[in-house]
Write an enzyme that holds these catalytic residues in place. Structure first.
Site, PDB file in Angstrom:
ATOM      1  N   ARG A 176      91.000  38.734  38.102  1.00  0.00           N
ATOM      2  CA  ARG A 176      90.252  39.446  39.145  1.00  0.00           C
ATOM      3  C   ARG A 176      90.846  39.180  40.542  1.00  0.00           C
ATOM      4  O   ARG A 176      91.146  38.051  40.907  1.00  0.00           O
ATOM      5  CB  ARG A 176      88.790  39.004  39.094  1.00  0.00           C
ATOM      6  CG  ARG A 176      87.886  39.661  40.129  1.00  0.00           C
ATOM      7  CD  ARG A 176      87.756  38.828  41.372  1.00  0.00           C
ATOM      8  NE  ARG A 176      86.848  39.445  42.336  1.00  0.00           N
ATOM      9  CZ  ARG A 176      86.775  39.074  43.612  1.00  0.00           C
ATOM     10  NH1 ARG A 176      87.534  38.109  44.063  1.00  0.00           N
ATOM     11  NH2 ARG A 176      85.930  39.662  44.432  1.00  0.00           N
ATOM     12  N   VAL A 177      91.004  40.227  41.322  1.00  0.00           N
ATOM     13  CA  VAL A 177      91.461  40.098  42.708  1.00  0.00           C
ATOM     14  C   VAL A 177      90.452  40.804  43.600  1.00  0.00           C
ATOM     15  O   VAL A 177      89.980  41.898  43.264  1.00  0.00           O
ATOM     16  CB  VAL A 177      92.865  40.737  42.884  1.00  0.00           C
ATOM     17  CG1 VAL A 177      93.272  40.753  44.353  1.00  0.00           C
ATOM     18  CG2 VAL A 177      93.908  39.973  42.064  1.00  0.00           C
ATOM     19  N   GLY A 178      90.102  40.171  44.712  1.00  0.00           N
ATOM     20  CA  GLY A 178      89.118  40.769  45.624  1.00  0.00           C
ATOM     21  C   GLY A 178      89.767  41.560  46.740  1.00  0.00           C
ATOM     22  O   GLY A 178      90.896  42.043  46.620  1.00  0.00           O
ATOM     23  N   ASP A 179      89.049  41.670  47.838  1.00  0.00           N
ATOM     24  CA  ASP A 179      89.496  42.511  48.957  1.00  0.00           C
ATOM     25  C   ASP A 179      90.522  41.843  49.858  1.00  0.00           C
ATOM     26  O   ASP A 179      91.313  42.524  50.516  1.00  0.00           O
ATOM     27  CB  ASP A 179      88.284  42.878  49.821  1.00  0.00           C
ATOM     28  CG  ASP A 179      87.600  41.625  50.382  1.00  0.00           C
ATOM     29  OD1 ASP A 179      87.352  40.673  49.591  1.00  0.00           O
ATOM     30  OD2 ASP A 179      87.329  41.571  51.587  1.00  0.00           O
TER      31      ASP A 179
ATOM     32  N   THR B 156      86.473  31.993  51.937  1.00  0.00           N
ATOM     33  CA  THR B 156      87.542  32.831  52.476  1.00  0.00           C
ATOM     34  C   THR B 156      87.725  32.483  53.941  1.00  0.00           C
ATOM     35  O   THR B 156      86.741  32.225  54.639  1.00  0.00           O
ATOM     36  CB  THR B 156      87.224  34.334  52.338  1.00  0.00           C
ATOM     37  OG1 THR B 156      87.205  34.662  50.965  1.00  0.00           O
ATOM     38  CG2 THR B 156      88.233  35.232  53.035  1.00  0.00           C
TER      39      THR B 156
ATOM     40  N   GLY C  11      83.987  40.941  47.449  1.00  0.00           N
ATOM     41  CA  GLY C  11      85.216  41.717  47.594  1.00  0.00           C
ATOM     42  C   GLY C  11      85.157  43.133  47.056  1.00  0.00           C
ATOM     43  O   GLY C  11      85.709  44.063  47.650  1.00  0.00           O
TER      44      GLY C  11
ATOM     45  N   THR D 261      85.094  38.950  54.842  1.00  0.00           N
ATOM     46  CA  THR D 261      84.691  37.946  53.846  1.00  0.00           C
ATOM     47  C   THR D 261      83.394  38.394  53.187  1.00  0.00           C
ATOM     48  O   THR D 261      82.502  38.925  53.853  1.00  0.00           O
ATOM     49  CB  THR D 261      84.487  36.552  54.468  1.00  0.00           C
ATOM     50  OG1 THR D 261      83.838  35.715  53.507  1.00  0.00           O
ATOM     51  CG2 THR D 261      83.627  36.579  55.729  1.00  0.00           C
ATOM     52  N   GLY D 262      83.304  38.187  51.867  1.00  0.00           N
ATOM     53  CA  GLY D 262      82.083  38.572  51.169  1.00  0.00           C
ATOM     54  C   GLY D 262      82.390  39.073  49.779  1.00  0.00           C
ATOM     55  O   GLY D 262      83.423  38.711  49.205  1.00  0.00           O
TER      56      GLY D 262
END
Ligand code: ASP
Length: 342
Positions: free
Chosen positions: A233-236, A205, A259, A256-257
């Protein structure tokens, strides 16, 4: 009318005609901070060439964005330009270097936010867009929406004339091998836990936060998400308040990390809220979120974030072994880091 009343009335009238002083004078401490992800950066696996390449790409992102700030450009333009440099580099999990999904595709997410207006734009699960951050900016400026996803977002990006690339452009050997290794782990886990076993790795990221000569803040984040992700899937990263946030009243943040943990803790907004409601400095607020709140939900190794206030004070916090990161301030050279303190 006595003199005192007349004097106050004059002051009130004057304040109506004299425009308020701009947010900051030309003295604003223009600053740009970037990250290239906080994952499992294992020193033993890092070659000197790779580390030099990563640091050079971070420095290029910093100088590219900074040039814009130095010429009086906006923090929005600066963060977008810095992100594009990192999206074009194979070293980071964004744009060209994006990781592969379980089906062997590259599905990318990105967001941008303007601290002056608190307008924001984001795209999620997009394929083929060379620079997803440009699509996010178009969403912010050309639509009344905040987030577009999948095919719809791609259609919009085409209509906006953005550049597309085929899957060969997004292919990097290293990311492909990463997917194969993760799939091996998946096979072993499936035997033990059944079909929902879902090993994934997070490694990357990119993000940027900037303050310009007018004292305006902006934040941007772009990612390929997690290796071996599936089911859309979608992260933060593209979620405003989770992975990306900017407000001139407090700070600009990019995370970053893992999510899911950042979404559940509304991490980026939390840094801003701690500054706004508890009067914490940007450094203290970032430490509290990364060191306490993220660890509470996700343990050590959850990730990190960069946060910047309009006075040019910033934090680069992480609870992982390292985070690719760097900053540039007025009159200085870019400074980059990989591990803790170096
Ligand atoms: N935060 C990103 C996500 O969960 C991944 C990362 O930062 O490495 O999609």
């Amino acid at each position: 009318m006595n003199t005192a009343v007349a004097f106050s009335l004059t002051l009130v009238l004057l304040s109506l005609v004299i425009p308020a002083e701009p947010a900051n004078s030309a003295e604003s401490p223009i600053t740009l901070v970037v990250h290239g992800g906080a994952g499992t950066i294992v020193r033993e696996k890092m070659t000197p060439e790779r580390e030099a390449g990563i640091r050079a790409a971070l420095a290029e992102a910093l100088t590219t964005g900074y040039r814009i700030l130095e010429q009086g450009g906006s923090s929005l333009d600066a963060v977008e330009a810095a992100i594009c440099v990192m999206e074009d580099s194979p070293y980071f999990n964004a744009g060209k270097g994006s990781v592969f999904t379980s089906e062997g595709r590259n599905e990318m997410d990105a967001a941008i936010m303007d601290g002056t207006t608190r307008k924001a734009g984001a795209v999620a699960s997009v394929t083929g867009i060379k620079n997803p951050i440009r699509a996010a900016r178009k969403v912010m400026e050309q639509t009344s929406h905040v987030m577009l996803v999948g095919e719809g977002a791609e259609k919009f990006a085409r209509e906006q004339g953005l550049q597309f690339e085929d899957s060969a452009y997004f292919f990097t050997k290293e990311r492909w091998e990463e997917l194969q290794q993760t799939k091996e782990k998946e096979k072993a886990l499936k035997k033990e836990y059944g079909s929902l076993a879902f090993p994934h790795t997070h490694l990357g990221t990119v993000g940027a936060v900037a303050v310009d000569a007018q004292g305006n803040l902006a934040a941007a984040t772009s990612t390929g998400g997690l290796t071996n992700k599936r089911w859309g899937r979608v992260g933060d990263s593209p979620i405003i308040g989770a992975g990306t946030y900017a407000d001139n009243a407090t700070c600009a943040v990019s995370c970053t990390g893992k999510g899911e943990i950042f979404i559940r803790s509304a991490a980026a907004h939390e840094v801003s809220a701690l500054m706004r409601y508890q009067g914490l400095s940007v450094e203290k607020a970032a430490q509290r979120v990364v060191g306490d709140e993220l660890v509470e939900l996700g343990g050590e190794g959850t990730g990190g974030l960069i946060a910047l206030d309009r006075n040019g004070r910033f934090a680069m916090e992480f609870n992982t072994p390292g985070m690719y990161r760097g900053y540039i301030k007025k009159g200085a050279q870019p400074v980059t880091f990989v591990y803790r303190g170096e």
